[in-house]
Motif scaffolding. Structure first.
Motif, short mmCIF file in Angstrom:
data_model
loop_
_atom_site.label_atom_id
_atom_site.label_comp_id
_atom_site.label_asym_id
_atom_site.label_seq_id
_atom_site.Cartn_x
_atom_site.Cartn_y
_atom_site.Cartn_z
N UNK A 144 1.58 13.31 -11.39
CA UNK A 144 1.78 12.18 -12.29
C UNK A 144 0.45 11.44 -12.41
N UNK A 145 0.37 10.55 -13.36
CA UNK A 145 -0.85 9.77 -13.55
C UNK A 145 -1.16 8.97 -12.29
N UNK A 146 -0.11 8.44 -11.65
CA UNK A 146 -0.29 7.67 -10.42
C UNK A 146 -0.82 8.56 -9.29
N UNK A 167 -20.22 12.72 -9.72
CA UNK A 167 -18.85 12.44 -9.27
C UNK A 167 -17.99 12.00 -10.45
N UNK A 168 -18.54 11.12 -11.28
CA UNK A 168 -17.78 10.64 -12.43
C UNK A 168 -17.45 11.80 -13.38
N UNK A 169 -18.42 12.64 -13.67
CA UNK A 169 -18.16 13.79 -14.53
C UNK A 169 -17.11 14.72 -13.93
N UNK A 170 -17.19 14.92 -12.62
CA UNK A 170 -16.22 15.79 -11.94
C UNK A 170 -14.81 15.22 -12.02
N UNK A 171 -14.70 13.92 -11.84
CA UNK A 171 -13.38 13.27 -11.92
C UNK A 171 -12.81 13.36 -13.33
N UNK A 215 -9.37 15.32 -14.45
CA UNK A 215 -8.29 14.63 -15.18
C UNK A 215 -8.02 15.29 -16.53
N UNK A 216 -9.06 15.67 -17.24
CA UNK A 216 -8.89 16.26 -18.57
C UNK A 216 -8.29 17.66 -18.52
#
Length: 188
Positions: free
Chosen positions: A3-5, A36-40, A44-45
């Motif tokens: 889930x998103x959560x 790290x931001x790109x990996x996250x 998610x995508x």
């Protein structure tokens, strides 16, 4: 399906360790944050719909690939510019404290004397310094196995190599760290 959560909770739980892992590799805070931001975002995508149990392995693999991509882009960019060795001098001098941060997550769980605490911090700082000196693959295997607590198969999948290679990299990393600590008079 996560889930998103659950995805949000997972990302919050790995952000600090992922940053420190990236920082060990690239030795540039801004680049590590970007990786790290790109990996996250990629997780998610592309994999946000996967079961929560699969997220750690997927994220580690994405983080590894993003770090390798950063090095490739850097190498390509530097190849097109005249000699940059004078610009790529020593790092900013910032002290990396991944183990301190990792162990400080729940200080209420530790009861120790000031002397024990000081000694532990000295050992951890020395380990941090020695980790930076390890070859990249040894450092990556060591961090995944002993910091991320992945088993050999998971580490091999995250690194894109065989289980035997993971064992060899970890063995060599442990040998190098032990030798360096003994040379400094630390029996850890």
């Amino acid at each position: 399906m996560a889930t998103e959560h659950e995805l949000s909770d997972f990302l919050k739980s790995v952000e600090k360790r992922a940053f420190k892992r990236s920082l060990f590799h690239v030795r540039d805070e801004e680049a590590a944050l970007d990786i790290v931001q790109d990996s996250m975002i990629k997780l998610a995508q592309h994999y946000g719909d996967k079961p929560p149990a699969e997220l750690p392995m997927l994220f580690q693999r994405i983080l590894t690939n993003s770090t390798l991509d950063w090095f490739r882009r850097r190498k390509t960019r530097n190849a097109h510019v005249t000699r940059l060795s004078d610009l790529e001098g020593p790092e900013d001098g910032g002290e990396i404290d991944f183990l301190d941060a990792y162990l400080a997550e729940d200080p209420s769980q530790r009861v120790e004397s000031a002397e024990d605490s000081a000694r532990r911090m000295q050992v951890l700082r020395e380990i941090e310094l020695q980790l930076q000196e390890l070859p990249a693959r040894q450092r990556e295997a060591f961090l995944l196995r002993y910091w991320e607590e992945m088993d050999v198969a998971e580490t091999a999948a995250a690194m894109g190599c065989t289980a035997g290679s993971v064992k060899q990299h970890c063995f060599r990393a442990i040998q190098a760290l032990s030798k360096a600590l003994r040379a400094r008079g630390i029996n850890a």
